[in-house]
Write a protein that holds these residues in place. Structure first.
Motif, PDB file in Angstrom:
ATOM      1  N   UNK A 190      -3.333 -10.936   0.864  1.00  0.00           N
ATOM      2  CA  UNK A 190      -4.421 -11.066  -0.090  1.00  0.00           C
ATOM      3  C   UNK A 190      -5.115  -9.733  -0.296  1.00  0.00           C
ATOM      4  N   UNK A 191      -6.096  -9.661  -1.190  1.00  0.00           N
ATOM      5  CA  UNK A 191      -6.811  -8.403  -1.452  1.00  0.00           C
ATOM      6  C   UNK A 191      -7.464  -7.816  -0.202  1.00  0.00           C
ATOM      7  N   UNK A 192      -7.849  -8.673   0.757  1.00  0.00           N
ATOM      8  CA  UNK A 192      -8.513  -8.188   1.954  1.00  0.00           C
ATOM      9  C   UNK A 192      -7.618  -7.401   2.891  1.00  0.00           C
ATOM     10  N   UNK A 193      -6.311  -7.415   2.656  1.00  0.00           N
ATOM     11  CA  UNK A 193      -5.387  -6.686   3.524  1.00  0.00           C
ATOM     12  C   UNK A 193      -5.320  -5.203   3.186  1.00  0.00           C
TER      13      UNK A 193
ATOM     14  N   UNK B  61      -1.064 -11.778  -6.457  1.00  0.00           N
ATOM     15  CA  UNK B  61       0.229 -11.603  -5.806  1.00  0.00           C
ATOM     16  C   UNK B  61       0.184 -10.306  -5.004  1.00  0.00           C
ATOM     17  N   UNK B  62       0.227 -10.413  -3.682  1.00  0.00           N
ATOM     18  CA  UNK B  62       0.183  -9.237  -2.826  1.00  0.00           C
ATOM     19  C   UNK B  62       1.339  -9.227  -1.854  1.00  0.00           C
ATOM     20  N   UNK B  63       1.856  -8.037  -1.549  1.00  0.00           N
ATOM     21  CA  UNK B  63       3.014  -7.923  -0.672  1.00  0.00           C
ATOM     22  C   UNK B  63       2.853  -6.719   0.244  1.00  0.00           C
ATOM     23  N   UNK B  64       3.306  -6.874   1.481  1.00  0.00           N
ATOM     24  CA  UNK B  64       3.312  -5.772   2.437  1.00  0.00           C
ATOM     25  C   UNK B  64       4.713  -5.640   3.016  1.00  0.00           C
ATOM     26  N   UNK B  65       5.190  -4.393   3.128  1.00  0.00           N
ATOM     27  CA  UNK B  65       6.524  -4.121   3.636  1.00  0.00           C
ATOM     28  C   UNK B  65       6.440  -3.275   4.902  1.00  0.00           C
ATOM     29  N   UNK B  66       7.356  -3.543   5.827  1.00  0.00           N
ATOM     30  CA  UNK B  66       7.413  -2.727   7.040  1.00  0.00           C
ATOM     31  C   UNK B  66       8.090  -1.383   6.784  1.00  0.00           C
ATOM     32  N   UNK B  67       8.744  -1.242   5.633  1.00  0.00           N
ATOM     33  CA  UNK B  67       9.326   0.032   5.224  1.00  0.00           C
ATOM     34  C   UNK B  67       8.700   0.456   3.900  1.00  0.00           C
ATOM     35  N   UNK B  68       8.538   1.742   3.662  1.00  0.00           N
ATOM     36  CA  UNK B  68       7.898   2.196   2.421  1.00  0.00           C
ATOM     37  C   UNK B  68       8.772   1.931   1.202  1.00  0.00           C
ATOM     38  N   UNK B  69       8.127   1.814   0.059  1.00  0.00           N
ATOM     39  CA  UNK B  69       8.812   1.641  -1.220  1.00  0.00           C
ATOM     40  C   UNK B  69       8.168   2.577  -2.235  1.00  0.00           C
ATOM     41  N   UNK B  70       8.927   2.941  -3.275  1.00  0.00           N
ATOM     42  CA  UNK B  70       8.383   3.839  -4.295  1.00  0.00           C
ATOM     43  C   UNK B  70       8.515   3.303  -5.715  1.00  0.00           C
ATOM     44  N   UNK B  71       9.083   2.128  -5.867  1.00  0.00           N
ATOM     45  CA  UNK B  71       9.089   1.476  -7.172  1.00  0.00           C
ATOM     46  C   UNK B  71       9.082  -0.036  -6.975  1.00  0.00           C
TER      47      UNK B  71
END
Length: 221
Positions: free
Chosen positions: A32-35, A156-166
């Motif tokens: 969510x936005x709070x992350x 819609x929020x997403x977090x990844x353990x690896x970086x992304x650039x697109x």
């Protein structure tokens, strides 16, 4: 000259290194936005005129492109004010089934946006986020749209353990239009305990590599 025995040892070491360095795996979770870290500023499209073409638009450190070309997605008033969308915002005025790609100015691990779709009932899999690091697919998630408050949508929020650039964003083929606003992009800072575990893992891997190299040297001495 490299003997057959030495070649086998070299191949074994190569396979070992590949398997040992493949311990990292990208996981994605919904957030969510709070992350997002304090001070993360949303991209709100303030100052852009209604009718501004989104395909090819560079704004807020993001290059936007739409797979179906010009005339389908523009800056406009969209659905009006919802809980997560406020004019001006991105809105589809043509074919809404294309892919909206966000090319970031640098690597990130968190991304989110407010959205709405033209439906007055909840919509399953209303929007999908797919993350890329270069050409590598890092992961994706689907999000169900709920009444927000009149049109289906949400955050819609997403977090990844690896970086992304697109990032590629799509919307349900069952809705005639979509709107998107308040984009958040950030890089999370690993917790100290995580950094200690990573450091210990790398140190252990380095020790294994040194022992294997020593064994090869002794074998061929």
């Amino acid at each position: 000259m490299i003997t057959a025995k030495r070649m086998k040892l070299i191949v074994a070491l190569f396979v070992f290194l590949l398997s040992s360095t493949s311990i990292a795996r990208a996981d994605v979770i919904s957030i969510g936005p709070g992350a997002f870290p304090p001070g993360t500023t949303p991209i709100t499209f303030t100052g852009l005129a209604d009718g501004t073409e989104v395909n090819g638009l560079s704004f807020g450190g993001i290059l936007f492109s739409y797979s179906l070309g010009n005339g389908n997605v523009v800056i406009d008033g969209g659905p009006g004010i919802t809980n997560n969308v406020n004019p001006p915002n991105i809105v589809s005025i043509g074919n809404p089934t294309g892919i909206l790609t966000l090319t970031l100015s640098g690597p990130a691990t968190l991304l989110g946006y407010g959205y709405a779709v033209l439906a007055v009932a909840p919509v399953a899999n209303a929007t999908t986020i797919t993350l890329f690091n270069g050409v590598t697919n890092v992961g994706s998630l689907n999000y169900n749209g709920v009444l927000d408050p009149v049109f289906a949508g949400g955050f819609a929020g997403i977090q990844s353990t690896l970086p992304f650039d697109s990032v590629q964003i799509t919307f349900s083929n069952g809705v005639p239009a979509f709107a998107l606003d308040n984009i958040l992009v950030a890089t999370s800072v690993p917790e100290p305990a995580t950094m200690l575990l990573l450091g210990a893992g790398l140190a252990g891997l380095a020790a294994k590599v040194r022992r294997r190299r020593k064994a090869i040297e002794n074998e061929n001495a």
